[in-house]
Write a protein that holds these residues in place. Structure first.
Motif, PDB file in Angstrom:
ATOM      1  N   CYS B  44       1.123  -1.335   0.010  1.00 12.70           N
ATOM      2  CA  CYS B  44      -0.159   0.086  -0.223  1.00 12.70           C
ATOM      3  C   CYS B  44       1.061   0.883  -0.164  1.00 12.70           C
ATOM      4  O   CYS B  44       0.825   1.962   0.854  1.00 12.70           O
ATOM      5  CB  CYS B  44      -1.077  -0.336   1.380  1.00 12.70           C
ATOM      6  SG  CYS B  44      -2.710   1.150   1.003  1.00 12.70           S
ATOM      7  N   ALA B  45       1.806   0.972  -0.437  1.00 14.30           N
ATOM      8  CA  ALA B  45       2.850   2.217  -1.054  1.00 14.30           C
ATOM      9  C   ALA B  45       3.057   2.824  -2.280  1.00 14.30           C
ATOM     10  O   ALA B  45       4.179   3.494  -2.797  1.00 14.30           O
ATOM     11  CB  ALA B  45       4.398   1.986   0.023  1.00 14.30           C
ATOM     12  N   CYS B  46       2.439   2.522  -3.482  1.00  4.91           N
ATOM     13  CA  CYS B  46       2.934   2.701  -4.514  1.00  4.91           C
ATOM     14  C   CYS B  46       1.964   3.579  -5.329  1.00  4.91           C
ATOM     15  O   CYS B  46       2.076   4.190  -6.133  1.00  4.91           O
ATOM     16  CB  CYS B  46       3.441   2.423  -5.204  1.00  4.91           C
ATOM     17  SG  CYS B  46       2.880   0.796  -5.957  1.00  4.91           S
ATOM     18  N   MET B  67      -5.283   5.007   5.402  1.00  4.39           N
ATOM     19  CA  MET B  67      -4.001   4.473   4.418  1.00  4.39           C
ATOM     20  C   MET B  67      -3.759   4.936   2.674  1.00  4.39           C
ATOM     21  O   MET B  67      -3.393   5.676   2.263  1.00  4.39           O
ATOM     22  CB  MET B  67      -3.352   3.616   5.001  1.00  4.39           C
ATOM     23  CG  MET B  67      -2.227   3.940   4.658  1.00  4.39           C
ATOM     24  SD  MET B  67      -1.196   2.119   5.190  1.00  4.39           S
ATOM     25  CE  MET B  67      -1.587   0.572   4.815  1.00  4.39           C
ATOM     26  N   GLU B  69      -6.925   5.647   1.131  1.00  6.81           N
ATOM     27  CA  GLU B  69      -7.477   7.249   0.509  1.00  6.81           C
ATOM     28  C   GLU B  69      -6.503   7.570   0.278  1.00  6.81           C
ATOM     29  O   GLU B  69      -6.275   8.440  -0.794  1.00  6.81           O
ATOM     30  CB  GLU B  69      -8.602   7.719   1.336  1.00  6.81           C
ATOM     31  CG  GLU B  69      -9.824   6.946   1.604  1.00  6.81           C
ATOM     32  CD  GLU B  69     -10.734   7.025   0.426  1.00  6.81           C
ATOM     33  OE1 GLU B  69      -9.977   7.789  -0.562  1.00  6.81           O
ATOM     34  OE2 GLU B  69     -12.131   7.365   0.230  1.00  6.81           O
ATOM     35  N   ASP B  70      -5.318   7.555   0.842  1.00  6.73           N
ATOM     36  CA  ASP B  70      -4.335   8.953   0.885  1.00  6.73           C
ATOM     37  C   ASP B  70      -3.056   8.478  -0.019  1.00  6.73           C
ATOM     38  O   ASP B  70      -2.725   9.179  -0.754  1.00  6.73           O
ATOM     39  CB  ASP B  70      -3.302   8.376   2.702  1.00  6.73           C
ATOM     40  CG  ASP B  70      -3.827   9.697   3.311  1.00  6.73           C
ATOM     41  OD1 ASP B  70      -4.846   9.293   3.412  1.00  6.73           O
ATOM     42  OD2 ASP B  70      -3.427   8.485   4.664  1.00  6.73           O
ATOM     43  N   LEU B  72      -4.448   6.672  -2.880  1.00  6.16           N
ATOM     44  CA  LEU B  72      -5.019   6.234  -4.352  1.00  6.16           C
ATOM     45  C   LEU B  72      -4.775   8.155  -4.671  1.00  6.16           C
ATOM     46  O   LEU B  72      -5.492   8.141  -5.996  1.00  6.16           O
ATOM     47  CB  LEU B  72      -7.071   6.698  -3.398  1.00  6.16           C
ATOM     48  CG  LEU B  72      -7.231   5.031  -3.840  1.00  6.16           C
ATOM     49  CD1 LEU B  72      -8.357   4.830  -3.461  1.00  6.16           C
ATOM     50  CD2 LEU B  72      -6.852   4.688  -4.831  1.00  6.16           C
ATOM     51  N   ASP B  73      -4.839   8.964  -4.244  1.00  9.54           N
ATOM     52  CA  ASP B  73      -4.529  10.377  -3.702  1.00  9.54           C
ATOM     53  C   ASP B  73      -3.326  10.712  -5.303  1.00  9.54           C
ATOM     54  O   ASP B  73      -3.510  11.374  -6.180  1.00  9.54           O
ATOM     55  CB  ASP B  73      -4.183  11.542  -2.868  1.00  9.54           C
ATOM     56  CG  ASP B  73      -4.409  11.443  -2.344  1.00  9.54           C
ATOM     57  OD1 ASP B  73      -6.142  11.350  -2.109  1.00  9.54           O
ATOM     58  OD2 ASP B  73      -4.186  11.930  -0.656  1.00  9.54           O
ATOM     59  N   PHE B  74      -3.119   9.381  -5.474  1.00  4.06           N
ATOM     60  CA  PHE B  74      -1.293   9.570  -6.571  1.00  4.06           C
ATOM     61  C   PHE B  74      -1.830   8.586  -7.458  1.00  4.06           C
ATOM     62  O   PHE B  74      -0.694   8.496  -8.778  1.00  4.06           O
ATOM     63  CB  PHE B  74      -0.077   8.772  -5.797  1.00  4.06           C
ATOM     64  CG  PHE B  74       0.399   9.422  -4.609  1.00  4.06           C
ATOM     65  CD1 PHE B  74       0.850  10.918  -4.885  1.00  4.06           C
ATOM     66  CD2 PHE B  74       0.867   8.421  -3.443  1.00  4.06           C
ATOM     67  CE1 PHE B  74       1.416  11.467  -3.788  1.00  4.06           C
ATOM     68  CE2 PHE B  74       0.885   9.579  -2.274  1.00  4.06           C
ATOM     69  CZ  PHE B  74       0.947  10.835  -2.271  1.00  4.06           C
TER      70      PHE B  74
END
Lengths: 342, 106
Positions: B44-46, B67, B69-70, B72-74
């Motif tokens: 969940c880091a990319c 986490m 959702e954060d 998904l910003d990318f």
């Protein structure tokens, strides 16, 4: 004339494998200098998953990315490695004496007998947001970093993102910009709560605008922005702006390594499995960036590669010395180097 | 085993039998579904395993945690039914799940 830093081994990339290479090279009396695009050691471990557990480091049943980096830094301290952070290696050329000259994007120059590429998945670079045609504006009215705040004085500024960079620059550039609009795809933010509260206070005071949505299109001429189309939850809005700062995190790109004359295969560097040397003698590649039959992208594989590479590097830097294989457990000379001998 | 269907951006359909407890991302990678990169390997880091959950399945699959959702910003072209497939764990209730792969990952 630029000052040239001389070292035995120049390591490109300060991730776990680059760091452990310092240890293996250090045991063989080779001094190392590391260059990394991030502002701290650790590479992906520090940038992508500092708090996530790693379960496959031998003898450490579980260790977090950051803890692994901290332990490696402690392990290599006796060898006093030198670091240059926040730089990308821009060029590499072979010197007449067989060594290498390496230059960073900021112009610092290094000379080394051996170059080790431990660049993992490549260098971390700002991610380009998915806006059609944004390339035409980059460097003219779209920027991925703020080098000088004055460059934004009097501009209608659009900042996109919900993390610390977006929020910090919103707070810092608000007094400088003529008008500042922050755009984020949702009303929640990843940034530090304190920054979010300060931003919300500015919004309440009417000093900035905040728009929920995603930037879909840009309008302008000759690279100079005029407005951006933002698709919100309900409808599209047109926001006038002369500068755009998108903060969409970092992605990994191979970068200038591709231009160093080394053979590449699908963005990986083929190496032999005896020395982990590239097609260019004296340039080695270890860790996730290399490839050979059976390669596994594991940190532990990178450690092994570092140990074998170090033997070959030693023979290049000190061709007349005989290398005697020794164990740290029993060799007093290795223990002296590690500073553990009474 | 639970049946999952991936629809690639070009419309190609991949039906796979997934083990309960595995992640939807792992099944995409194992079966060579194009367009799922999973650069970070499921941490969940990319945000490069982004999928759109079929509208009929969004309730069963559920909403992303903070986490995710954060991250998904990318992602590219995020929609209300966007999820990171490494964060969807396969379970019996998901039998028949359909997810679509976006045009590109971040």
């Amino acid at each position: 004339m630029t000052q040239v830093t001389k070292t035995d081994v120049l390591i490109v990339g300060a991730g776990p494998v680059g760091l452990f290479a310092v240890f293996e090279l250090g045991l063989l009396d080779l001094k190392c200098h590391l260059i990394d695009i991030l502002d701290r050691p650790g590479g992906q471990c520090a940038e992508l998953y500092p708090e996530k557990p790693i379960y496959d480091i031998p003898a450490l049943p579980v260790v977090s990315g950051q803890e692994l980096v901290d332990r490696l830094m402690e392990q290599i301290r006796p060898f006093d490695p030198q670091f240059t952070f926040s730089r990308i290696v821009a060029s590499l050329e072979r010197l007449p004496d067989g060594g290498f000259r390496v230059t960073t994007d900021e112009g610092e120059a290094f000379e080394a007998k051996v170059v080790v590429i431990a660049a993992g998945g490549g260098s971390f670079q700002p991610k380009r947001p998915p806006i059609p045609g944004i390339e035409a504006y980059e460097g003219k009215s779209v920027f991925y970093a703020v080098r000088r705040m004055e460059a934004f004085r009097g501009e209608d500024l659009l900042i996109v993102g919900g993390g610390d960079s977006a929020l910090d620059w919103t707070l810092n550039l608000q007094p400088v910009a003529r008008r500042l609009t922050l755009v984020h795809r949702r009303p929640e933010f990843r940034a530090a709560p304190d920054s979010v509260n300060k931003m919300l206070a500015l919004k309440e005071a009417g000093k900035i605008d905040f728009q929920v949505g995603q930037v879909k299109a840009l309008t302008g001429e000759n690279g100079m922005l005029k407005s951006a189309t933002v698709k919100g939850p309900q409808d599209e809005v047109e926001i006038a702006c002369t500068r755009l700062l998108p903060f969409f995190g970092l992605t990994m790109k191979l970068g200038p390594v591709a231009e160093w004359g080394i053979n590449l295969n699908e963005n990986l560097i083929p190496v032999d499995t005896e020395k982990f040397e590239t097609s260019e003698p004296g340039i080695f590649a270890i860790g996730d960036i290399n490839h050979y039959p059976g390669k596994l992208k594991l940190i532990l594989s990178g450690f092994h590669e570092a140990a074998l590479m170090a033997q070959a590097a030693k023979r290049i830097v000190h061709p007349n010395e005989k290398v005697v294989f020794q164990y740290t457990t029993s060799s007093t000379s290795l223990q002296k180097k590690l500073g553990v001998l009474d | 085993m639970t049946k999952l269907t991936f629809i690639a951006f070009d419309g190609a359909t991949f039906e796979v039998e997934a083990e309960n407890g595995s992640t939807v991302m792992e099944n995409a990678i194992r079966n060579g579904v194009p367009g799922i990169e999973a650069e970070c390997g499921g941490a969940c880091a990319c945000a490069t395993c982004h999928v759109y959950v079929d509208e009929e399945w969004t309730d069963v699959v559920g909403q992303p945690e903070a986490m995710e959702e954060d991250m998904l910003d990318f992602a590219y072209e995020v929609q209300p039914n966007s999820r990171l497939s490494c964060q969807i764990r396969v379970r019996e209730e998901l039998d028949g799940l359909v997810v679509r792969v976006p045009e590109r990952q971040a």
